[in-house]
Enzyme design. Sequence first.
Site, short mmCIF file in Angstrom:
data_model
loop_
_atom_site.label_atom_id
_atom_site.label_comp_id
_atom_site.label_asym_id
_atom_site.label_seq_id
_atom_site.Cartn_x
_atom_site.Cartn_y
_atom_site.Cartn_z
N ASP A 176 38.27 2.49 10.96
CA ASP A 176 39.09 2.44 12.18
C ASP A 176 40.11 3.57 12.15
O ASP A 176 40.85 3.74 11.18
CB ASP A 176 39.80 1.09 12.28
CG ASP A 176 40.42 0.88 13.64
OD1 ASP A 176 39.77 0.24 14.50
OD2 ASP A 176 41.55 1.37 13.86
N ASN A 184 45.72 8.78 22.18
CA ASN A 184 45.27 8.82 23.57
C ASN A 184 46.45 8.95 24.54
O ASN A 184 46.42 9.76 25.47
CB ASN A 184 44.51 7.52 23.91
CG ASN A 184 43.01 7.73 23.84
OD1 ASN A 184 42.54 8.86 23.90
ND2 ASN A 184 42.27 6.65 23.71
N HIS A 189 43.06 11.31 27.25
CA HIS A 189 41.78 10.72 26.85
C HIS A 189 40.76 11.74 26.40
O HIS A 189 39.95 11.47 25.51
CB HIS A 189 41.22 9.85 27.99
CG HIS A 189 41.95 8.56 28.11
ND1 HIS A 189 41.70 7.49 27.29
CD2 HIS A 189 42.95 8.17 28.94
CE1 HIS A 189 42.51 6.50 27.61
NE2 HIS A 189 43.28 6.88 28.61
N ASP A 193 38.70 11.66 23.04
CA ASP A 193 37.23 11.75 22.93
C ASP A 193 36.83 12.79 21.90
O ASP A 193 35.90 12.61 21.12
CB ASP A 193 36.63 12.12 24.29
CG ASP A 193 36.62 10.94 25.25
OD1 ASP A 193 36.98 9.83 24.81
OD2 ASP A 193 36.27 11.13 26.43
N GLU A 219 37.59 2.74 18.81
CA GLU A 219 37.82 3.76 17.77
C GLU A 219 37.36 3.22 16.42
O GLU A 219 37.80 3.64 15.38
CB GLU A 219 39.30 4.16 17.73
CG GLU A 219 40.26 3.12 17.19
CD GLU A 219 40.76 2.12 18.23
OE1 GLU A 219 40.11 2.00 19.30
OE2 GLU A 219 41.76 1.45 17.97
#
Lengths: 300, 128, 214
Positions: A176, A184, A189, A193, A219
């Site tokens: 994680d 973010n 975003h 990504d 994530e």
Amino acid sequence: MDMSKVLDTIDTGILTFDREYKVRYWNGWMTSHSCFGPNEIIGRSLFDFYPNLKNNRFLRNCQSVLTFGNLAFFPFDPYAYLFPMKPTGLFKSEFKQMQQSCTIGPLRDEKNEIVSLYVSVRDMTEAASQQEKLIQLTQLDPLTGAYNRRSLTFFIKEELYRFKRYHRPFSVVMIDIDHFKNINDQHGHLFGDEVLKSVSLSMQNNMRKLNRLARYGGEEFCCILPETDLKGASALAEKFRNLIAGLTFTSKEGPVSITASFGVATVEEDMDSVEAVLKKPDDALYRAKTSGRNKMVIAA
Amino acid sequence: MLKKILIVDDSPVAIRILKVCLPPELDVEFMEAKNGAEGLECFKRFKPDLTFLDLTMPVMDGFEALEEMLKVDNKALVIIVSADVQKQVVDRVMSLGAFLMVYKPPSRNTIQAAVNKAVAKMQEMRVS
Amino acid sequence: MTILKDANVLFSEEEKSILQEVMNISFGNAVAELAEIIDVLIRLSVPSVTLVSGKDFQRDLANKIEITPPYNSIEQSFSGKLNGYVFMIFPEGSEKKLTALLGDYQEHLDPVEETRLEKGALIEIGNILTGACVGKLVDVLDENVSFTPPRLEMASSPSWQTPLNLIGQESVVISVKTEFKFMAHDINGYFFLITNEESLHWFKKALHTFMEQF
């Protein structure tokens, strides 16, 4: 109508050979896809031209057809093709060799005795490419290129089956990315990504081909390690942790570093479902998260 | 001299085929059994001059029946009639002491030849 | 299960008995010649012939299998004057023994490769056994047939769907069961041969022709 013309122009390879494996017929398709014409190959041993065919499987199947008059099938299989040939087709293929589906069958004389064999060779490269694409479409997560969650479930089931049936071990690493929500929120975003993609790629490039990395959630990733014990799994997790900590991203605000937390566990006798397999590494990951992050915790 | 023949086979059709293949001039008494155990009982009671024995049978197979028959009479003439013609099987029945092995389906020629050999063997045994 | 009232009309006890013997002969020859290709000694049981209706066929098949699931089921169809299916059932674990028997294992295989090889071994042995047994059967009856590629299912309850679609609920199928054992390899399994109703007529005629030679 002259049927030999049909045989010579059909878009399938056709050859015949006798009981001594001497080639008797070699059609147009075979000529144009191999480097050999009928004049060179007819009357000669098939093995002079295709030494790879002199293997147990091919010989066994030919003997079977010669003896029983059955058909032997060599279905399309990316690892095995009878006749090494260059792939054809309009678009570039990911296959170095033409993918083939071959059938061997008997040819009988007027007394119904089997005197020779025929082989039909069909080019399956395009179908194999399509299949490859379809697999990507249905099995991979489009953003990160890791496997999707459905594939993960399938892999765990498969490994669980192998474990129950043959006692082959496997381990699971849960990954994680730390403070991903903040990343973010701060950088947008698209940047998030980018991070997911890079993390996924660097893990994929630094593990055995046999391991399966899947995107588990937003994530969160999950890696299945066949034939691996807890020691091997924690070593890989530690390697991943260092790799991710070493990645540097450039945002409008300057360079950004990230870290990730890891939970590691190995399969145990009492695990009977996908959920049961995932619970232990998930719990360990939770402990890694609550005890400071950027660390690996091995399930108790 | 050949007076009594025992045929052991679980298949009535196989028995019928075998009987058709036997030389027509043969004047013998027949006894039939449909498995190895039954065959062995008949063998003890009936004391056949010649036995035709199948291998693949329920209850007691032909291998065991053959061994038991030869324990009862080690000079017994037992001809194996079987579809199981694997080399290892043929070797085994011959080493167990079968007189001959005939492959299924039998033909008039093979059965005639087998019977001739058996008769010759019987003469030879009587002389010695 | 429905007992077929008119089964005797379709296929008499006499014909069943002939079929049983023809099967016995052809399978016996098949395994003997098979030994030339794969080094095995095979023990075959007496073939048993039954007639069942299309709708009972699956249950009948499952009832006759006395090994605990999951098992490997290989299914293959053949066509010609005689049309039908072969189902071969091997117990779980047999795929490893068969792969070893074929000598196909290589060193340092990953599990994916290994599974691929094992599936390949099951399919290949299935195809050769079917080819040998059905090939010999039609050979004894003076005919040839063609085969479709085998399909492998490794499951606790194989679907056996194909024949149901093609045989039809109402039709009558001849079901022949043989148990086989690969001696010295501790591999046992079942061989089922199913033929559809259309083949019945040809089958009867061929069986009688076979008997006429004696």
